[in-house]
Scaffold this active site. Structure first.
Site, short mmCIF file in Angstrom:
data_model
loop_
_atom_site.label_atom_id
_atom_site.label_comp_id
_atom_site.label_asym_id
_atom_site.label_seq_id
_atom_site.Cartn_x
_atom_site.Cartn_y
_atom_site.Cartn_z
CD GLU A 37 7.16 -7.25 -5.67
OE1 GLU A 37 7.01 -6.12 -6.17
OE2 GLU A 37 6.27 -8.10 -5.64
CD GLU B 121 3.09 -4.89 -4.22
OE1 GLU B 121 2.34 -4.74 -5.21
OE2 GLU B 121 4.25 -4.45 -4.19
O1 IFM Z 1 5.13 -5.56 -11.08
C1 IFM Z 1 4.74 -5.20 -9.80
C2 IFM Z 1 4.47 -6.43 -8.96
O2 IFM Z 1 3.53 -7.27 -9.53
C3 IFM Z 1 3.97 -6.02 -7.59
N1 IFM Z 1 4.86 -5.07 -6.97
C4 IFM Z 1 5.27 -3.93 -7.75
C5 IFM Z 1 5.80 -4.38 -9.10
C6 IFM Z 1 6.24 -3.16 -9.94
O3 IFM Z 1 5.16 -2.31 -10.10
#
Ligand code: IFM
Length: 444
Positions: free
Chosen positions: A355, A171
């Site tokens: 994710e 990210e």
């Molecule tokens: O916990 C985070 C993760 O580290 C990165 N993506 C979003 C998740 C939820 O906020």
């Protein structure tokens, strides 16, 4: 509280996922392992007011000391893949000083997974940096690409033999937004203009690591794939009749969603923020450096142009929309929108859902969240979009950065006083989906 059960009439969604589709759960090292004492975050968390609930990460979920048990819990979820990160600050706590014990720990983790038929999907950098790197300027430091590539090579050459898929950076968009614009993550800058240098640093670091890992893999006759995990959101105008809102949503989409993705395709990083920044960096070595696209999808923002807000933009959620514990809109169709947008931009490139998940401390809506998102994912696959897997965030409750321990994203609940893990009902439903590759109808 609403709890969802698997229907006893076994009403399964007619369509199922493709044969080789992989079910996966995801975590990151700092959020679960504990005692990441040589990292920039460890230092940051000790400052008063840095973390909303006041708690530094400390032992986190103590995963470092629970590899065996946690791997059993993973296997019980019926996953074929596990996404986790290797902690640079533990591997290289001081410049050029390699911690062989930490490396051995991750080697063992890979071994445990492989023994259970679970494929590792490894992230090399997930938000945290070794403190010595952060002290030199982190992604703004001109030596960063070399340092990151050297660390990546070191890890790959010693424990990467059986690992096919590698994510360099998690990210980049969130690192820039939270660390350089909103000032809530290290390095706590609050200046739109300041994103230029670290964005370029991330592109260069990724590109160098990409080429070095591929060279090494080629020399060993190993096939690997390297990509990034991009945080992609749906940005829509707060009012579709208002041209200024439309303009603002478009701007955020270009900047927040696509500037990094495009740079790794074209080798040109463009950052255009009206009246603030208009730059174009040519980084030829970054061209065509994503073998797959990692997609992290969570939510939608409705955008209003508002001259009194920082950055002149306001992010809104429609009053009638469902939200999670952090106030994020739950918008399952957004996963489909994002996947279509990726495939339109970069047709036929393999996509990994690296994710997707939600903060729900009572486990009241996570099951429905899961099934609704998976329905849209299935529709994307039926449209021919090449999605290979689905990683749920998260395997177990973890440290949610500056929000602390309160938000609960886990399929397993963690009791932080005893470190006891308990499978949530949503975890049960996930494991059934992962076993059957089919979607259940949930009854309330
Ligand atoms: O916990 C985070 C993760 O580290 C990165 N993506 C979003 C998740 C939820 O906020």
């Amino acid at each position: 509280m609403t709890s969802f059960m698997l229907s006893s009439t076994a009403s399964i969604h007619a369509a199922s996922f493709p044969k080789h589709f992989k079910w996966c759960v995801a975590t990151s090292a700092h959020q679960i392992e504990g005692h990441n004492i040589h990292s920039d975050w460890w230092e940051f968390e000790q400052r008063p007011g840095a973390i909303r609930d006041g708690h530094p990460s400390g032992a986190a979920a103590d995963h470092w000391n629970r590899l065996e048990q946690d791997t059993e819990l993973l296997a019980a979820l019926n996953v074929q893949q596990y996404r986790f990160s290797i902690e640079w600050a533990k591997i290289e706590p001081r410049p050029g000083e390699w911690n062989v014990e930490a490396l051995e720990h991750y080697r063992r983790e890979i071994e445990l997974l492989t023994e259970r038929g679970i494929e590792p999907l490894i992230t090399l950098q997930h938000f945290t940096l070794p403190k010595w790197v952060a002290d030199r300027g982190g992604f703004e430091w001109s030596g960063m690409p070399q340092a990151f590539a050297r660390y990546s090579e070191w890890v790959f050459s010693r424990i990467g033999g059986g690992v096919r898929d590698w994510i360099t950076i998690n990210e980049p968009q969130v690192v820039l937004a939270a660390g350089y614009i909103e000032g809530v993550h290290p390095p706590l800058k609050k200046d739109l203009k300041s994103v230029d240098l670290p964005a370029l640093g991330m592109i260069r670091a990724h590109a160098l690591a990409y080429h070095r890992l591929h060279e090494l893999a080629r020399s060993r006759g190993q096939e690997i794939r390297v990509g990034m995990a991009h945080h992609l959101r749906v940005y829509e105008p707060a009012s579709k009749w208002n041209p200024l809102d439309r303009f603002a949503a478009r701007l955020l989409d270009d900047l927040g969603n696509w500037s990094m993705v495009d740079a790794l395709e074209s080798g040109v990083l463009r950052i255009r923020i009206p009246f603030t920044l208009n730059v174009e960096h040519h980084v030829p070595e970054a061209r065509n450096t994503q073998d797959f696209l990692g997609v992290n999808y969570y939510s939608r923002d409705l955008i209003r142009l508002d001259l009194s807000s920082p950055g002149f933009l306001k992010r809104l959620v429609r009053k009638s929309s469902p939200r999670n514990d952090l106030g994020w809109e739950i918008h399952p169709e957004g996963l489909y929108k994002v996947l279509r947008a990726v495939n339109r931009r970069i047709p036929n490139r393999p996509i990994l859902i690296t994710e997707n998940g939600t903060a729900d401390h009572r486990d009241a809506f996570r099951s429905q969240f899961l099934v609704d998102h998976l329905k849209w994912l299935l529709r994307a696959i039926e449209d021919g979009i090449p999605v290979e897997n689905y990683c749920h965030w998260s395997f177990l409750d973890n440290y949610e950065w500056s929000e602390g321990f309160e938000p609960r994203f886990g399929l397993y609940e963690v009791n932080y006083s005893t470190q006891e893990r308990t499978l949530r009902n949503s975890g049960r439903i996930f494991s059934e989906i992962a076993r059957s590759s089919m979607l259940p109808d949930l009854k309330r």
